[in-house]
Design a protein around this motif. Structure first.
Motif, PDB file in Angstrom:
ATOM      1  N   ALA A   1      18.864 -40.891 -21.079  1.00 28.31           N
ATOM      2  CA  ALA A   1      18.271 -40.739 -19.320  1.00 28.31           C
ATOM      3  C   ALA A   1      17.506 -39.687 -18.354  1.00 28.31           C
ATOM      4  O   ALA A   1      19.034 -38.838 -18.104  1.00 28.31           O
ATOM      5  CB  ALA A   1      18.673 -41.764 -18.751  1.00 28.31           C
TER       6      ALA A   1
ATOM      7  N   HIS B   1      13.059 -41.141 -16.664  1.00 29.78           N
ATOM      8  CA  HIS B   1      14.342 -41.788 -16.879  1.00 29.78           C
ATOM      9  C   HIS B   1      15.185 -42.906 -16.428  1.00 29.78           C
ATOM     10  O   HIS B   1      15.702 -43.643 -16.116  1.00 29.78           O
ATOM     11  CB  HIS B   1      14.222 -41.791 -18.689  1.00 29.78           C
ATOM     12  CG  HIS B   1      13.849 -42.101 -19.382  1.00 29.78           C
ATOM     13  ND1 HIS B   1      12.164 -43.232 -19.240  1.00 29.78           N
ATOM     14  CD2 HIS B   1      12.755 -41.266 -20.273  1.00 29.78           C
ATOM     15  CE1 HIS B   1      11.658 -42.975 -20.471  1.00 29.78           C
ATOM     16  NE2 HIS B   1      11.672 -41.493 -20.875  1.00 29.78           N
TER      17      HIS B   1
ATOM     18  N   MET C   1      13.291 -46.481 -20.275  1.00 31.66           N
ATOM     19  CA  MET C   1      13.667 -46.220 -21.328  1.00 31.66           C
ATOM     20  C   MET C   1      13.499 -47.009 -22.497  1.00 31.66           C
ATOM     21  O   MET C   1      13.346 -46.823 -24.225  1.00 31.66           O
ATOM     22  CB  MET C   1      15.762 -46.391 -21.426  1.00 31.66           C
ATOM     23  CG  MET C   1      16.688 -45.743 -20.225  1.00 31.66           C
ATOM     24  SD  MET C   1      16.256 -44.380 -20.250  1.00 31.66           S
ATOM     25  CE  MET C   1      17.333 -43.819 -21.955  1.00 31.66           C
ATOM     26  N   ASN C   2      13.487 -48.324 -22.924  1.00 23.53           N
ATOM     27  CA  ASN C   2      13.125 -48.843 -24.230  1.00 23.53           C
ATOM     28  C   ASN C   2      11.126 -48.869 -24.056  1.00 23.53           C
ATOM     29  O   ASN C   2      10.668 -49.991 -23.805  1.00 23.53           O
ATOM     30  CB  ASN C   2      13.338 -50.012 -23.884  1.00 23.53           C
ATOM     31  CG  ASN C   2      15.551 -50.018 -23.921  1.00 23.53           C
ATOM     32  OD1 ASN C   2      15.944 -49.446 -24.342  1.00 23.53           O
ATOM     33  ND2 ASN C   2      15.969 -51.558 -24.059  1.00 23.53           N
TER      34      ASN C   2
ATOM     35  N   ASN D   1      21.365 -48.888 -17.950  1.00 30.88           N
ATOM     36  CA  ASN D   1      20.672 -47.308 -16.821  1.00 30.88           C
ATOM     37  C   ASN D   1      20.457 -47.994 -15.775  1.00 30.88           C
ATOM     38  O   ASN D   1      19.150 -48.651 -15.756  1.00 30.88           O
ATOM     39  CB  ASN D   1      20.078 -46.777 -18.174  1.00 30.88           C
ATOM     40  CG  ASN D   1      19.092 -45.526 -17.162  1.00 30.88           C
ATOM     41  OD1 ASN D   1      19.867 -44.385 -17.268  1.00 30.88           O
ATOM     42  ND2 ASN D   1      18.049 -45.655 -16.661  1.00 30.88           N
TER      43      ASN D   1
ATOM     44  N   ASN E   1      16.930 -50.898 -18.851  1.00 27.66           N
ATOM     45  CA  ASN E   1      16.797 -49.783 -20.612  1.00 27.66           C
ATOM     46  C   ASN E   1      17.560 -51.766 -21.393  1.00 27.66           C
ATOM     47  O   ASN E   1      18.183 -51.481 -22.499  1.00 27.66           O
ATOM     48  CB  ASN E   1      18.412 -48.949 -20.366  1.00 27.66           C
ATOM     49  CG  ASN E   1      19.157 -49.241 -19.841  1.00 27.66           C
ATOM     50  OD1 ASN E   1      19.379 -49.833 -19.160  1.00 27.66           O
ATOM     51  ND2 ASN E   1      19.904 -48.995 -21.270  1.00 27.66           N
TER      52      ASN E   1
END
Length: 347
Positions: free
Chosen positions: A68, A72, A221-222, A46, A326
């Motif tokens: 996403a 995001h 994202m994480n 991403n 990400n």
């Protein structure tokens, strides 16, 4: 994990729109753009990459992974915490002071901040090259500091001096340089950046860490690997005075290095003359890693999830900026190196 980055510099040149005074640089060919896009997709990244486009404008290459959405997703204008890529702003200011004769490389830190450990033996040159022997202690603050004075005090008391004078990457080096810049220019660091970086390079998506809202940020994202709230992120950024306290879009950062390459921010020879032609492949100079071949690069990371990189060639005026949110830092750094090889047709 906080940062790994860069530095550049500045002259007294008049403010000139980058496009109007910049010789046209060939746009990135379609095949190269396709390879970059495919590489991002193949690795499920991403991210966003910005390269030279038509008419000296940024060409934005995006890849969005499943899930996403909203904040995001990364675009060319997404606000992103650039970590150590920020150090170049401070490097510009210090180089301007050196060029103007208002500061000397061998000036001792004790002249400005004698409370800092071992200040009597540390020089401006050592601070700029991370050979000061200082090491950071804490990587964030229990509160968001609002003033330059608070942040400088934190930097001075949040370091230990090893006495070895070997290369050690330390955010406090650039916090102290930012303090010197503020003292000698008689303005706050934020005001100096606004006038001498943001306005000169015509940046439109660049903000100080206390100027943003949570919904303006391209969040990682994480969630387990990084800050999940603006408050947590700002507590990390608040300790990085002059070293990692700005949000910058990928397109803006591309415009920034393009202005540098065009000679709008500093006479290039004041930077490149410091490169040892017989030295290692990349040498750290005022925040960037310079190569004797004419290329320079930098990497930035916050909490192993907000990762950024830039590769540029001041001879050919080609620049690649990459942001990801990400994948972890080491994977992002490796990816940036491979994308640069594609971009410069080295593979």
């Amino acid at each position: 994990m906080i940062s790994f980055l860069v530095g550049v510099l500045m002259s007294n040149a008049a403010v000139v729109p980058a496009q109007a005074a910049t010789k046209s640089v060939p746009a990135t060919d379609a095949a190269t753009v396709k390879r970059i896009k495919q590489t991002l997709a193949d690795e499920h990244v991403n991210g966003v990459v910005v390269v030279n486009g038509q008419h000296n404008q940024p060409e934005v290459i995006m890849n969005t992974v499943a899930g996403a959405q909203g904040n995001h997703k990364l675009t060319g204008n997404s606000l992103f915490p650039i970590a150590s890529l920020n150090k170049s702003f401070t490097g510009i200011g210090i180089q301007r002071l050196l060029n103007q004769g208002k500061l000397k490389r061998d000036a001792k830190l004790a002249k400005f901040f004698p409370q800092t450990p071992n200040a009597a033996n540390i020089t401006v040159d050592q601070l700029s090259k991370h050979t000061s022997d200082l090491q950071d202690i804490a990587q964030d603050s229990p509160k968001i500091m609002k003033s330059d004075r608070q942040r400088l005090n934190f930097a001075q008391h949040n370091v230990t001096a090893t006495g070895k004078y070997t290369w050690t990457y330390t955010n406090a080096n650039y916090a102290l340089l930012a303090g010197i810049l503020s003292r000698l220019t008689h303005e706050s660091y934020e005001d100096w950046v606004q006038t001498n970086i943001i306005k000169r390079a015509h940046l439109t998506h660049t903000k100080h860490y206390d100027e943003v809202n949570a919904n303006q940020i391209a969040w990682g994202m994480n969630a387990d690997n990084g800050p999940t709230t603006l408050d947590k992120l700002q507590k990390t950024m608040t300790v990085m005075y002059g070293a990692g306290d700005y949000f910058v879009s990928a397109a803006d950062y591309w415009k920034y290095v393009t202005a540098f390459n065009a000679g709008k921010l500093v006479k290039l020879d004041t930077v490149t003359k410091q490169i040892n032609p017989n030295g290692s492949e990349f040498q750290y100079i005022d925040g960037f890693y310079f190569s004797p071949t004419g290329k320079y690069c930098a990497y930035g990371s916050y909490s192993n999830v907000f990762n950024s990189a830039v590769f540029s060639n001041y001879h050919t005026k080609q620049s690649l900026v990459m942001y990801t949110n990400n994948i972890p830092y080491l994977q992002s750094k490796d990816l940036a190196n491979r994308l640069a090889a594609i971009y410069y047709h080295e593979q």
